[in-house]
Scaffold this motif. Structure first.
Motif, PDB file in Angstrom:
ATOM      1  N   LEU A   1      -2.435   8.010  -0.003  1.00  0.00           N
ATOM      2  CA  LEU A   1      -2.970   9.298  -0.441  1.00  0.00           C
ATOM      3  C   LEU A   1      -4.412   9.113  -0.899  1.00  0.00           C
TER       4      LEU A   1
ATOM      5  N   PRO B   1       7.214  12.265  -0.242  1.00  0.00           N
ATOM      6  CA  PRO B   1       8.341  12.436   0.697  1.00  0.00           C
ATOM      7  C   PRO B   1       9.025  11.109   1.043  1.00  0.00           C
TER       8      PRO B   1
ATOM      9  N   HIS C   1       6.219   5.831  -1.999  1.00  0.00           N
ATOM     10  CA  HIS C   1       7.351   6.153  -1.118  1.00  0.00           C
ATOM     11  C   HIS C   1       8.602   5.325  -1.418  1.00  0.00           C
TER      12      HIS C   1
ATOM     13  N   THR D   1       4.507   2.074  -3.851  1.00  0.00           N
ATOM     14  CA  THR D   1       4.415   2.699  -5.176  1.00  0.00           C
ATOM     15  C   THR D   1       4.801   4.172  -5.107  1.00  0.00           C
TER      16      THR D   1
ATOM     17  N   VAL E   1      -0.968   8.393   9.679  1.00  0.00           N
ATOM     18  CA  VAL E   1      -1.030   7.473   8.543  1.00  0.00           C
ATOM     19  C   VAL E   1      -2.442   6.927   8.356  1.00  0.00           C
TER      20      VAL E   1
ATOM     21  N   LYS F   1       0.779  -1.240   0.000  1.00  0.00           N
ATOM     22  CA  LYS F   1       0.000   0.000   0.000  1.00  0.00           C
ATOM     23  C   LYS F   1       0.812   1.293   0.000  1.00  0.00           C
ATOM     24  N   CYS F   2       2.107   1.226   0.159  1.00  0.00           N
ATOM     25  CA  CYS F   2       2.870   2.459   0.335  1.00  0.00           C
ATOM     26  C   CYS F   2       4.007   2.583  -0.686  1.00  0.00           C
TER      27      CYS F   2
ATOM     28  N   LEU G   1       6.625  12.628  13.916  1.00  0.00           N
ATOM     29  CA  LEU G   1       6.232  11.351  13.313  1.00  0.00           C
ATOM     30  C   LEU G   1       6.939  10.153  13.943  1.00  0.00           C
TER      31      LEU G   1
HETATM   32  C1  HEC Z   1      -0.428   7.715  -4.072  1.00  0.00           C
HETATM   33  C2  HEC Z   1       0.813   8.021  -3.416  1.00  0.00           C
HETATM   34  C3  HEC Z   1       0.973   7.679  -1.943  1.00  0.00           C
HETATM   35  C4  HEC Z   1       0.757   6.465  -1.338  1.00  0.00           C
HETATM   36  C5  HEC Z   1       0.268   5.159  -1.958  1.00  0.00           C
HETATM   37  C6  HEC Z   1       1.135   6.647   0.062  1.00  0.00           C
HETATM   38  N1  HEC Z   1       1.554   7.925   0.281  1.00  0.00           N
HETATM   39 FE1  HEC Z   1       2.311   8.668   2.033  1.00  0.00          FE
HETATM   40  N2  HEC Z   1       2.465  10.525   1.194  1.00  0.00           N
HETATM   41  C7  HEC Z   1       2.148  10.836  -0.123  1.00  0.00           C
HETATM   42  C8  HEC Z   1       2.254  12.272  -0.308  1.00  0.00           C
HETATM   43  C9  HEC Z   1       1.974  13.059  -1.587  1.00  0.00           C
HETATM   44  C10 HEC Z   1       2.654  12.810   0.950  1.00  0.00           C
HETATM   45  C11 HEC Z   1       2.842  14.276   1.333  1.00  0.00           C
HETATM   46  C12 HEC Z   1       1.532  14.728   1.886  1.00  0.00           C
HETATM   47  C13 HEC Z   1       1.542  16.118   2.412  1.00  0.00           C
HETATM   48  O1  HEC Z   1       2.603  16.721   2.524  1.00  0.00           O
HETATM   49  O2  HEC Z   1       0.440  16.568   2.759  1.00  0.00           O
HETATM   50  C14 HEC Z   1       2.792  11.678   1.855  1.00  0.00           C
HETATM   51  C15 HEC Z   1       3.204  11.796   3.187  1.00  0.00           C
HETATM   52  C16 HEC Z   1       3.427  10.736   4.035  1.00  0.00           C
HETATM   53  C17 HEC Z   1       4.007  10.819   5.348  1.00  0.00           C
HETATM   54  C18 HEC Z   1       4.510  12.102   6.031  1.00  0.00           C
HETATM   55  C19 HEC Z   1       5.972  12.272   5.690  1.00  0.00           C
HETATM   56  C20 HEC Z   1       6.581  13.542   6.231  1.00  0.00           C
HETATM   57  O3  HEC Z   1       7.818  13.606   6.294  1.00  0.00           O
HETATM   58  O4  HEC Z   1       5.823  14.472   6.561  1.00  0.00           O
HETATM   59  C21 HEC Z   1       4.044   9.565   5.873  1.00  0.00           C
HETATM   60  C22 HEC Z   1       4.584   9.136   7.239  1.00  0.00           C
HETATM   61  C23 HEC Z   1       3.465   8.674   4.882  1.00  0.00           C
HETATM   62  N3  HEC Z   1       3.115   9.402   3.773  1.00  0.00           N
HETATM   63  C24 HEC Z   1       3.328   7.315   5.045  1.00  0.00           C
HETATM   64  C25 HEC Z   1       2.666   6.503   4.118  1.00  0.00           C
HETATM   65  C26 HEC Z   1       2.342   5.116   4.374  1.00  0.00           C
HETATM   66  C27 HEC Z   1       2.699   4.345   5.632  1.00  0.00           C
HETATM   67  C28 HEC Z   1       1.671   4.655   3.255  1.00  0.00           C
HETATM   68  C29 HEC Z   1       1.070   3.290   3.044  1.00  0.00           C
HETATM   69  C30 HEC Z   1      -0.096   2.989   3.833  1.00  0.00           C
HETATM   70  C31 HEC Z   1       1.615   5.748   2.308  1.00  0.00           C
HETATM   71  N4  HEC Z   1       2.201   6.853   2.865  1.00  0.00           N
HETATM   72  C32 HEC Z   1       1.063   5.632   1.026  1.00  0.00           C
HETATM   73  C33 HEC Z   1       1.791   9.930  -1.111  1.00  0.00           C
HETATM   74  C34 HEC Z   1       1.473   8.600  -0.914  1.00  0.00           C
END
Ligand code: HEC
Length: 192
Positions: free
Chosen positions: A62, A32, A14, A12, A56, A9-10, A46
């Motif tokens: 997202l 990020p 991150h 793709t 999360v 889930k993540c 975090l």
């Molecule tokens: C479709 C793309 C996408 C997916 C899939 C995704 N993320 Fe993210 N994530 C982002 C984006 C874009 C941001 C920045 C959001 C913001 O700044 O508001 C982010 C921000 C974050 C952050 C904050 C990082 C920081 O330094 O502030 C964390 C922690 C995080 N994601 C964890 C996860 C986890 C765990 C998963 C799996 C469940 C996940 N993400 C799935 C796109 C994604």
């Protein structure tokens, strides 16, 4: 556990190494990075277990929101354990709490206000503990477990009042709820 959910889930966005992804032709990150030498350090919000899990669950992947989460609570906790155990920059914030009683318990490093160390295990005599815990970090005995048992006993007897129709039983649901409310408010106040 966290690893499996992360891959599904993540990853793709991150990245398989938590390296994130930059916007094409730009130094900015579109997604990020979550660990490694340029990611958030271990003094960041975090890095605190409940902050990460809460953030999360309410925001990731997202498109998720507080009202429409896409992860279960267990998945959010597992992801926290997985992501926050990865290497990241260190910041020495042990001295950030001149008054240690203000420090929250979900920082995964000591010192804590109760004086216990995060590197020690305190259990009763059950043999299984001795089989898996390193002997030099394991203390057996009531001295350290009685506080936990005290809380459990209190909760157990409160719970019994909900079902046992003789002692202190309230017929109205509202009274039950109010009694629980008072008990939890009292306990939480005590802990602060
Ligand atoms: C479709 C793309 C996408 C997916 C899939 C995704 N993320 Fe993210 N994530 C982002 C984006 C874009 C941001 C920045 C959001 C913001 O700044 O508001 C982010 C921000 C974050 C952050 C904050 C990082 C920081 O330094 O502030 C964390 C922690 C995080 N994601 C964890 C996860 C986890 C765990 C998963 C799996 C469940 C996940 N993400 C799935 C796109 C994604």
């Amino acid at each position: 556990m966290g690893n499996t959910v992360y891959v599904q889930k993540c990853q793709t966005c991150h990245g398989p190494e938590g390296q994130g992804m930059k916007t094409p032709d730009s130094p900015e990150y579109q997604y990020p990075l979550l660990w490694g030498k340029n990611s958030y350090n271990d003094g960041a919000g975090l890095y605190r277990v409940s902050n990460f899990a809460r953030y999360v669950k309410a925001n990731m992947p997202l498109g998720a929101s507080h009202r429409k989460p896409q992860l279960t609570d267990d998945e959010a906790w597992d992801l926290d354990a997985y992501v926050n155990s990865m290497p990241r920059p260190k910041k020495d914030i042990r001295k950030d709490w001149p008054d240690i009683s203000k420090k929250h318990f979900d920082h995964p490093f000591g010192p804590y206000k109760d004086g216990y160390s995060e590197h020690k295990f305190h259990t009763d005599h059950w043999r299984a503990f001795a089989n898996v815990l390193p002997a030099d970090r394991h203390t057996v005995g009531k001295a350290y477990t009685k506080n936990i048992e005290g809380v459990n006993t209190c909760l157990r007897s409160r719970k019994r009042r909900l079902a046992r129709k003789k002692t202190c039983f309230s017929k109205k649901k509202e009274y039950h709820l109010a009694a629980l409310n008072i008990m939890f408010t009292y306990r939480n106040k005590q802990k602060k």
